[in-house]
Scaffold this motif. Structure first.
Motif, short mmCIF file in Angstrom:
data_model
loop_
_atom_site.label_atom_id
_atom_site.label_comp_id
_atom_site.label_asym_id
_atom_site.label_seq_id
_atom_site.Cartn_x
_atom_site.Cartn_y
_atom_site.Cartn_z
N ALA A 140 0.69 -1.08 0.03
CA ALA A 140 -0.05 0.04 -0.21
C ALA A 140 1.05 1.18 -0.12
O ALA A 140 1.73 1.45 0.92
N PRO A 141 0.51 2.15 -0.90
CA PRO A 141 1.15 3.50 -0.96
C PRO A 141 1.07 4.23 0.38
O PRO A 141 0.19 4.16 1.09
N LYS A 142 2.46 4.65 0.74
CA LYS A 142 2.57 5.56 2.10
C LYS A 142 2.36 6.96 1.78
O LYS A 142 2.76 7.51 0.70
N VAL A 143 1.82 7.91 2.75
CA VAL A 143 1.72 9.33 2.48
C VAL A 143 2.17 9.96 3.71
O VAL A 143 2.27 9.50 4.90
N VAL A 144 2.84 11.18 3.56
CA VAL A 144 3.12 12.16 4.65
C VAL A 144 1.81 13.05 4.90
O VAL A 144 1.14 13.69 4.32
N PRO A 145 1.17 12.79 6.24
CA PRO A 145 0.15 13.52 6.50
C PRO A 145 0.23 15.05 6.70
O PRO A 145 1.57 15.20 7.00
#
Lengths: 153, 300
Positions: B24-29
């Motif tokens: 799953a792609p990760k993100v910077v909140p």
């Protein structure tokens, strides 16, 4: 009669021998000739470049002589790329395939290179600032041509 | 190459069977970003150091046109042809509509705003080492450039490389934002490291890769075969078989494109010199100092 025929033949051979000898001195294949020319361009670039880098003392006479010699060496360079000589030669770098697939582009880039040297020779730079200004466009053309038309073997 | 393909295929199968979640792609909140007022002028220097225009300007662009980030440059690789996208500030065709968090996410985690993985032809493995502040400045600078309304063409990749989800596995193995060289507390080396390992992404070409497509940190900057065609990428470590130049020689090359023998740069390196010639002299000297400090490697 016989003697003059013989004399003519000897003369012809002598002339032929001289011509061959001259051709040999400059390298007798287009690949050798173009490599010799680029080497001479590089050596004269080094004379000017080392002055600009401050590694050697500025010498207006030597700088201008180097520009003239560079122009001489660069003359006719683009005519030394016959079909079938892609990648030829013994150097680390060689003529790339785009010289043949984009001949018009290669010739145009070469014309810009010659134009830059001609302008530098005509400017007859007499100080470091003028030499730097005259040499800058030549250096840009070195990279522009090597970006597209030279390859690493 | 065959081994690499087989590895990727088997990884893709494993991924499909049991590991959907780990890909799953990760993100910077948004809340993870520091308080920072973006500075477009500072971002211009980041843009130059990052060489963004070298890939994202239209092919053959010169001068002012280098700031028109329409994309379109094709990168031909063994996996297929990647086409650099439009990163102009156009709100639909480019990246003008992105939030700061989306931009930092793309640059450091290789994840698009719509949640897809980017392929690592986009060198986020290096950009992951950039600071959020530099990245926010960079975004502010890109926002000042001309918007382009046309999208660039998509990538043209063969199976299995066209399965984007598999890039998640590649990232698990290869996306590591830690520094490679320990520079102690030396500020010049630290600056050189930020430029070489981070924004300048030198390793993307100059470091050989393992069977999984990751950097071989044990041969950092040691060169190797050119993935784009015939020839070798030079070893730029301070070894007799690598770069034996002085630090001053390296700085001069990055400024002018001339080697100590006054041969000129060629090939892809010319585009790099176009960028490094615009850096400050101090930054070029920092790169040179870093390259003299990396472990010498034979070969090349």
């Amino acid at each position: 009669m016989r003697l003059s025929t013989l004399g003519g033949a000897v003369m012809t051979l002598a002339v032929l021998g001289t011509t061959v000898g001259m051709a040999m001195a400059g390298g007798h294949t287009p690949v050798e000739q173009r490599e010799a020319k680029m080497k001479a361009v590089g050596e004269n670039t080094g004379i000017v470049g080392n002055m600009l880098r401050g590694k050697t003392d500025f010498d207006a006479e030597a700088a201008n002589a180097a520009l003239v010699a560079m122009r001489e060496a660069a003359g006719g360079f683009n005519e030394l790329f016959p079909e079938g000589t892609e990648g030829a030669g013994s150097n680390e770098f060689a003529a790339g395939p785009k010289i043949w697939s984009d001949r018009a582009g290669f010739d145009a880039e070469y014309a810009k290179f010659i134009g830059a040297i001609d302008a530098a020779v005509a400017a007859e730079p007499q100080d470091m600032a003028a030499l730097g200004a005259a040499f800058g466009p030549i250096g840009q053309e070195c990279k522009a041509c090597h970006e597209t038309y030279r390859m690493k073997k | 190459m065959r081994r690499f393909v087989l590895t990727l295929v088997s990884l893709a199968v494993v991924g499909a069977a049991g590991g959907w979640a780990v890909t799953a792609p990760k993100v910077v909140p948004p809340g993870a970003l520091p308080a920072h007022t973006p500075d477009a002028e500072a971002g211009k220097a980041v843009f130059i150091a990052g060489g963004c225009a070298s890939c994202h300007a239209a092919n053959g662009a010169e001068g002012r046109d280098m700031l028109v980030l329409s994309g379109g440059l094709e990168l031909k690789t063994p996996f297929g042809t990647f086409t650099a996208p439009n990163i102009s500030p156009h709100p639909e065709a480019g990246i003008g509509g992105w939030s700061a968090a989306e931009f930092v996410t793309a640059m450091t985690l290789g994840t698009a705003p719509d949640g897809r993985h980017y392929y690592p032809a986009f060198p986020y493995t290096s950009y992951a080492r950039m600071t959020p502040q530099d990245l926010m400045d960079l975004q502010a600078y890109i926002d000042t450039l001309p918007p382009v309304a046309e999208r660039a063409a998509g990538h043209d990749l063969g199976f299995p490389f066209n399965i984007r989800r598999a890039v998640g596995l590649w990232k698990m193995l290869n996306l590591d934002p830690d520094w490679v060289l320990d520079v102690g507390g030396d500020p010049v080396l630290a600056r050189g490291r930020a430029l070489v390992e981070g924004a300048g992404h030198c390793a993307e070409c100059h470091t050989p890769r393992d069977a999984f497509g990751g950097f071989r940190n044990d041969a950092w900057l040691a060169g190797g075969p050119d993935p784009e065609g015939p020839g070798e990428i030079p070893n730029i470590t301070p070894h007799d078989e690598g770069l034996s130049w002085s630090a001053a020689d390296i700085s001069y090359y990055l400024e002018t494109g001339f080697t100590p023998d006054f041969d000129s740069a060629g090939g892809s390196m010319v585009a790099v010199i176009r960028n490094t010639s615009q850096l400050s002299a101090a930054d070029r000297d920092a790169i040179a100092a870093y390259l003299k400090a990396v472990p010498p490697q034979p070969g090349g």
